[in-house]
Design a protein around this motif. Structure first.
Motif, short mmCIF file in Angstrom:
data_model
loop_
_atom_site.label_atom_id
_atom_site.label_comp_id
_atom_site.label_asym_id
_atom_site.label_seq_id
_atom_site.Cartn_x
_atom_site.Cartn_y
_atom_site.Cartn_z
N ILE A 246 32.15 7.37 -0.48
CA ILE A 246 33.33 6.77 0.33
C ILE A 246 32.89 7.45 1.54
CG2 ILE A 246 35.66 6.67 0.94
CD1 ILE A 246 34.89 4.79 -1.47
N PHE A 247 33.10 6.72 2.86
CA PHE A 247 33.24 7.20 3.81
C PHE A 247 34.67 7.29 4.42
CE2 PHE A 247 28.94 5.97 4.71
CZ PHE A 247 28.24 7.07 5.23
N THR A 248 35.22 8.61 4.71
CA THR A 248 36.70 8.64 5.19
C THR A 248 36.96 8.64 6.45
OG1 THR A 248 36.80 11.03 5.00
CG2 THR A 248 37.29 9.86 3.09
N SER B 256 33.76 11.42 10.97
CA SER B 256 33.62 12.40 12.00
C SER B 256 32.64 13.41 11.89
CB SER B 256 35.11 13.16 11.96
OG SER B 256 35.40 13.77 10.90
N ASP B 257 31.82 13.49 10.75
CA ASP B 257 30.95 14.37 10.42
C ASP B 257 29.42 14.00 11.11
OD1 ASP B 257 32.34 16.29 9.53
OD2 ASP B 257 32.08 15.81 7.50
N PHE B 258 29.45 12.58 11.54
CA PHE B 258 28.04 12.03 11.89
C PHE B 258 28.22 11.91 13.44
CE2 PHE B 258 28.85 11.21 7.47
CZ PHE B 258 27.42 11.69 7.08
N THR B 259 26.89 11.99 14.10
CA THR B 259 26.84 11.89 15.39
C THR B 259 27.46 10.44 15.87
OG1 THR B 259 24.72 12.96 15.30
CG2 THR B 259 25.03 11.51 17.31
N PRO B 260 28.25 10.35 16.70
CA PRO B 260 28.83 8.96 17.29
C PRO B 260 27.56 8.33 18.19
CG PRO B 260 30.19 10.68 18.25
CD PRO B 260 28.98 11.64 17.57
#
Length: 482
Positions: A419-421, A476-480
């Motif tokens: 799950i991506f929250t 939010s933990d991944f590079t936008p």
């Protein structure tokens, strides 16, 4: 610019000069496009094609038939055949070789109609590093598209041959041109309309008495190629019993389409190499081009023909974007601008040359011309490399690395889903647009090919209840990737 009425007035060029010109183009393109080969990444569409190829889906085969791009059916199997994201540079290399081949076609067209051989190489390089080409080079799914533009070049050559051929041969050359255009359209429509670029070069570099009638012939033949493609499209829709894709539907509001064309695609094209597109830049470039073209026609003793010359230029612009103008969908990404940006770059080159010709002394004029275009080309190369590498390739490469790292936390003995929250609409759209879920599934496939089709990957709000069998990741933990 040396303008000739007949091709046989051009003296032969030593072989070493051609080889040196090829080397200039090759080194220039390698400088710009090297990150496409050295970085490990795919772009959103690439991931989807790879996934569908790996699960042996016919989704993109049906889509290729439904949107009149038969050869697009080869893309998903080709990506799946490579299989490994890190090896996708091989697919992109095929596209880069197509861009190089197209630059050679442009080089020979400029040279054939009397342009200086060094400037011909510079112009071919300049055209093929524009943003539209950067997109063609960066997307794995577009690896066949540059080759369609090369086929369009051979269609143009066939039209040229028919101008001097006798009765039966004239018909044969014309039929071949139409067949080649249909072939090109079935790879990528925007690439097929690249004939407009070669016609534009012919138009500006040829002052023969039949220039207007011959140019009109090229335009009519290009139109016949498009009509033949449409008829072919309808035939194989019937044969395959497949409904046309909604995006391929004919336009319903020409006025709205024209307004959109001016404010979106044309604005981007008149920004030339400049990113992001600016209305001020486009207006300034357009004004310089118009003044330069008027000056060009006056210098070529065509003052009375200025109105008809501009009508032809308008026709080149419309032909170059015709495959997108006739459909209802409004999509102005750079991959649709290949031919349009090529035409605009050619007329910009001609306009700049007209200002240089105002210098009377030959040696001074040549020095200014060489210096100007060398500086423009080198600056464009640096700008192109920094722009698409920093803004496009590096972010998606980092994003892939992060998602791969996240995949290592998946324990098939413990987890059945991921799950991506997300917090808020912005994070949700970011994850959806760049398909974090699909990239993660492919990363899991690299880790363990067996169960990846069954693994569930979803997006959920951060405050929702999530079971213990689920690996939880935060958007939010991944590079936008903007």
């Amino acid at each position: 610019m040396k303008i000739h009425n007949h091709l046989n007035t051009i003296s032969p060029i030593p072989l070493w000069q051609n080889i040196l010109s090829y080397l200039i183009i090759f080194v220039g393109q390698l400088f710009v496009y090297l990150p496409v080969l050295t970085n490990k990444y795919l772009l959103p569409d690439d991931y989807e094609y790879l996934y569908e190829g790996l699960i042996h889906s016919d989704k993109f085969t049906v889509q290729a038939i439904a949107q009149a791009r038969l050869f697009n059916a080869l893309v998903a199997p080709a990506l799946a055949w490579i299989g490994n994201i890190d090896d996708m540079w091989i697919i992109r290399l095929i596209g880069l070789l197509g861009i190089f081949a197209l630059a050679i076609c442009l080089f020979h067209t400029f040279k054939k109609y009397g342009e200086n051989i060094f400037l011909s190489a510079i112009f071919a390089l300049l055209i093929t590093i524009m943003p539209a080409f950067q997109e063609y080079a960066s997307w794995a799914v577009l690896f066949l598209a540059p080759w369609a533009a090369v086929i369009a070049y051979f269609a143009f050559l066939s039209m040229e041959k028919s101008l001097t051929a006798t009765k039966l041969k004239k018909w044969l050359w014309n039929v071949l041109a139409v067949v080649l255009l249909v072939f090109a359209y079935n790879i990528h429509p925007t690439s097929a309309t690249f004939t407009a670029v070669f016609i534009t070069i012919f138009f500006f570099y040829n002052t023969g008495a039949k220039k207007f009638s011959q140019t009109l012939f090229f335009l009519i033949m290009s139109g016949l190629g498009a009509i033949a493609h449409f008829i072919t499209f309808k035939i194989y829709l019937f044969l395959f019993n497949t409904p046309a894709l909604a995006r391929a539907a004919f336009l319903e509001d020409p006025v709205e389409k024209l307004s959109w064309f001016i404010t979106r695609p044309l604005l981007k094209a008149f920004n030339l190499i400049y990113l992001p597109p600016s209305g001020t830049v486009a207006t300034t470039v357009a004004a310089i081009i118009i003044v330069g073209l008027i000056l060009h026609f006056i210098q070529q003793k065509q003052k009375k023909d200025i109105p008809i010359n501009f009508i032809f230029i308008l026709l080149f612009i419309l032909l170059s974007y015709s495959s997108n103008l006739i459909i209802d969908e409004n999509l102005a990404n750079y991959r649709t601008l290949l031919a349009l940006s090529g035409v605009v770059t050619v007329i910009a080159i001609v306009a700049l040359q007209s200002f240089v010709r105002m210098v009377k002394k030959n040696s001074t004029r040549d020095t200014i011309q060489y210096s100007t275009f060398i500086v423009i080309t080198i600056a464009s190369m640096i700008f192109a490399l920094q722009g698409y590498d920093n803004l496009l390739i590096q972010p998606v490469a980092r994003n892939l690395q992060e998602l791969r790292q996240a995949a290592t936390s998946f324990d098939p003995q413990k987890h059945t889903k991921v799950i991506f929250t997300y917090m808020g609409d912005k994070e949700y759209k970011l994850a959806l647009r760049h398909d974090y879920a699909l990239i993660l599934k492919l990363a899991l496939f690299e880790k363990n090919p067996q169960p990846f089709e069954q693994i569930i990957v979803e997006l959920k709000k951060q405050d929702e209840t999530i079971g213990e069998d689920t690996l939880v990741l935060k958007v939010s933990d991944f590079t936008p990737v903007q």
